[in-house]
Write a protein that holds these residues in place. Structure first.
Motif, PDB file in Angstrom:
ATOM      1  N   SER A 106     -49.353 -23.782 -94.014  1.00 47.35           N
ATOM      2  CA  SER A 106     -50.172 -24.975 -94.263  1.00 47.35           C
ATOM      3  C   SER A 106     -51.594 -24.706 -93.804  1.00 47.35           C
ATOM      4  O   SER A 106     -51.811 -24.042 -92.781  1.00 47.35           O
ATOM      5  N   ILE A 115     -45.588 -36.838 -95.215  1.00 42.10           N
ATOM      6  CA  ILE A 115     -46.610 -36.654 -96.241  1.00 42.10           C
ATOM      7  C   ILE A 115     -47.612 -37.809 -96.308  1.00 42.10           C
ATOM      8  O   ILE A 115     -48.788 -37.585 -96.559  1.00 42.10           O
ATOM      9  N   ILE A 161     -50.083 -34.014-104.655  1.00 43.66           N
ATOM     10  CA  ILE A 161     -48.705 -34.114-104.146  1.00 43.66           C
ATOM     11  C   ILE A 161     -48.075 -35.477-104.452  1.00 43.66           C
ATOM     12  O   ILE A 161     -47.049 -35.551-105.131  1.00 43.66           O
ATOM     13  N   THR A 195     -41.868 -34.766 -96.842  1.00 49.18           N
ATOM     14  CA  THR A 195     -42.622 -33.969 -95.865  1.00 49.18           C
ATOM     15  C   THR A 195     -43.479 -32.911 -96.563  1.00 49.18           C
ATOM     16  O   THR A 195     -43.129 -32.383 -97.614  1.00 49.18           O
ATOM     17  N   ALA A 196     -44.609 -32.603 -95.929  1.00 50.09           N
ATOM     18  CA  ALA A 196     -45.513 -31.575 -96.454  1.00 50.09           C
ATOM     19  C   ALA A 196     -44.966 -30.190 -96.115  1.00 50.09           C
ATOM     20  O   ALA A 196     -43.983 -30.071 -95.377  1.00 50.09           O
ATOM     21  N   THR A 197     -45.624 -29.155 -96.624  1.00 55.58           N
ATOM     22  CA  THR A 197     -45.086 -27.804 -96.422  1.00 55.58           C
ATOM     23  C   THR A 197     -44.978 -27.460 -94.932  1.00 55.58           C
ATOM     24  O   THR A 197     -44.078 -26.749 -94.510  1.00 55.58           O
ATOM     25  N   THR A 253     -54.158 -34.706-101.260  1.00 52.20           N
ATOM     26  CA  THR A 253     -52.737 -35.020-101.062  1.00 52.20           C
ATOM     27  C   THR A 253     -52.281 -36.064-102.075  1.00 52.20           C
ATOM     28  O   THR A 253     -51.197 -35.959-102.657  1.00 52.20           O
ATOM     29  N   ASN A 269     -47.275 -27.900-107.798  1.00 51.21           N
ATOM     30  CA  ASN A 269     -45.934 -28.134-107.263  1.00 51.21           C
ATOM     31  C   ASN A 269     -44.913 -27.037-107.555  1.00 51.21           C
ATOM     32  O   ASN A 269     -43.884 -26.966-106.907  1.00 51.21           O
ATOM     33  N   ARG A 278     -45.641 -24.395-104.832  1.00 52.50           N
ATOM     34  CA  ARG A 278     -45.498 -25.046-103.522  1.00 52.50           C
ATOM     35  C   ARG A 278     -44.081 -24.921-102.955  1.00 52.50           C
ATOM     36  O   ARG A 278     -43.891 -24.818-101.742  1.00 52.50           O
ATOM     37  N   GLN A 317     -37.348 -30.058 -92.766  1.00 51.82           N
ATOM     38  CA  GLN A 317     -37.158 -30.015 -94.221  1.00 51.82           C
ATOM     39  C   GLN A 317     -35.688 -30.228 -94.565  1.00 51.82           C
ATOM     40  O   GLN A 317     -34.807 -29.583 -93.974  1.00 51.82           O
TER      41      GLN A 317
END
Ligand code: HEM
Length: 478
Positions: free
Chosen positions: A295, A400, A385, A393-395, A381, A260, A263, A272
């Motif tokens: 990603s 997510i 994460i 939200t993911a990268t 995940t 993290n 990340r 984002q």
């Protein structure tokens, strides 16, 4: 008519103008040549900033990001090198390397404030909302020429164009990989950031056989040549088995509790909270722009399987994100994937596979490897994460909790439809896998797992969705 998309092989001539990410059977989806590690001398100011940038430098001392000094140092030191970019436009490898390096600086500049807040245990807050001209102008120019979005991408920058070989004579093996750029622990090859990048590269290094197997299976279906189809599918299975095996090494090479911190720097702008209105690229446009973040979703191996095997995705907003991701990859990969999709539809490849029990079993086993990949992903995940971060939200900007399950459930459902077609198959599973490998499982065993994963996945998604909704509600009321 056979599949006619031009694919390079080990004997194809490569010139400076060959785009690095041109699909080949010897390098697969990796660049045709290893990436240049250094830029021409006129980019020395950029090189100097990137060398001093990581949180921990090679000698163990804190770098610019550790002290929150990157932004002011960029503003003080970096000249506009746009004119220099132009001079190398005929050398595709150098263009790609310049793109990679500006994208590292760009992400670090925009996300530096979020990193500092994250370290204090706060949320990410806002990133920098304006990108100075000295990064924005050369970045827009180089990404136009190199064929990428003017933002860090998975293939062209962070993962697949970010390695060199410690000893070139030893070739592309895991222990011989070194980073060219990093955000976190400098270039330390055993850091979690290095492991994260290298496992991607090591997996993609097996994609040559995936591509040749896919093309052979496609040609078998296009010309109704069943032995050819089956032979292609067996190569595809062999490649997927190896790709999954390497993927499983992630747990040891990159630690869940080490993910993290680096990340933060690979997030994008789209969807984002750090960039609610987008980012203004000064000197380019006063209209804010937004791009998805780096990603693995932009890797080409799983999309190749989705397109070849005609895996139907549900008609949901989540699937629209999957389609949007497909813009964020090198142009030649994009064209290849589209050609496979079109030709597979033309050949009705799925139908062709299901008309024969042995081909159907090979097809089901290929789906099983795609399932395995996506299931492990869900586990990544959860462990890397969801256990550490409440960020929604993911990268890449996908939700997510729900996005990965959207595709995984589609694969599980298709496997259930396909199973009856394998009833009279005589394929020897051990012919396509090691006795103890996943391909050696019998169909009943595979299907039992599929059914239990359908249930487990639904329960887990419901649990995480509820937990996160109640967290969000308690934040609003406190
Ligand atoms: C610690 C390891 C990993 C984590 C935590 C992780 C996390 C994620 C997340 C959260 C997504 C959602 C998309 C988004 O970014 O918005 C995603 C998608 C994806 N990632 Fe990874 N990833 C990991 C490793 C890998 C590796 C090694 C690969 C190999 C190429 C990969 C390939 C993919 C693919 C293909 C997708 C799209 C999945 C689909 O189509 O269903 N990832 N990843």
């Amino acid at each position: 008519m056979e599949f006619s998309f031009p694919i390079l092989n080990a004997n194809s001539p490569i010139s400076p103008s060959t785009m690095p990410f041109t699909v080949s059977t010897h390098r697969g989806f990796l660049p045709v040549n290893n990436p240049p590690a250094t830029l021409p001398p006129s980019f020395a100011p950029l090189e100097s900033l990137l060398t001093r940038m990581p949180i921990v430098l090679a000698d163990g001392t804190p770098g610019l990001l550790a002290e929150g000094k990157l932004g002011e140092t960029v503003e003080k030191e970096l000249p506009d090198l746009s004119e220099e970019v132009e001079k190398y436009k005929d050398d595709a490898g150098i263009m790609n390397a310049i793109y990679r390096d500006y994208s590292f600086l760009l992400s670090a500049y925009l996300l530096e404030p979020c990193h500092l807040r994250f370290l204090k245990g706060e949320g990410y807050g806002l990133g920098r909302q304006r990108l100075p001209e000295v990064i924005a102008k050369p970045m827009v120019k180089v990404s136009e020429i190199a064929g990428f979005k003017p933002f860090m991408e998975y293939a062209g920058s962070y993962a697949l164009y970010n390695y060199r070989l410690a000893d070139p004579s030893l070739g592309l093996t895991y222990s011989n990989l070194r980073l060219i750029r990093a955000f976190e622990q400098g270039l330390n090859p055993s850091s979690s950031e290095a492991g994260f990048v290298f496992v991607h590269i090591a997996m993609v290094s097996h994609s040559g056989l995936l591509i040749s197997g896919a093309v052979q299976a496609l040609n078998g279906a296009l010309t109704s040549d069943r032995p050819r189809f089956d032979a292609g599918m067996k190569d595809l299975l062999e490649a997927l088995k190896e790709i999954n095996r390497v993927m499983d090494t992630m747990w040891g090479k990159s630690k869940p509790n080490g993910y993290n911190t680096f990340r933060t720097f690979i997030f994008g702008i789209t969807s984002q909270s750090m960039f609610p209105e987008g980012v203004v690229y000064e000197g380019v446009s006063e209209e804010p722009m937004a791009f998805r973040g780096e990603s693995g979703a932009n890797d080409s191996m799983i999309p190749l399987c989705d397109n070849l095997l005609q895996i139907p995705m549900p008609d949901t907003p989540l699937t629209e994100i999957l389609q949007d991701f497909r813009q964020y990859r090198p142009g030649n990969h994009r064209e290849f994937l589209q050609a496979v999709k079109d030709q597979s539809e033309k050949a009705s490849l799925k139908q062709f596979a299901l008309e024969d029990p042995d081909s159907a079993e090979l097809y089901l086993r290929a789906l099983d490897y795609v399932r395995e990949f996506r299931w492990r992903h869900w586990c990544f995940t959860r462990e890397y994460i969801l256990k550490f971060s409440k960020h929604p939200t993911a990268t890449g900007g996908s939700p997510i909790v729900t996005w990965l399950p959207n595709q995984l459930q589609a694969v599980l459902a298709l496997m259930i439809q396909v199973e009856p077609y394998c009833a009279n198959a005589t394929v020897n599973p051990n012919a396509t896998a090691d006795a103890d490998g996943p391909g050696a499982k019998d169909i009943q065993e595979i299907m039992a797992l599929v059914k239990s994963q359908q249930v487990t996945l639904s329960k887990e998604v419901a649990k995480y969705t509820a937990e996160r909704a109640s967290n969000a509600a308690s934040v609003r009321t406190s």
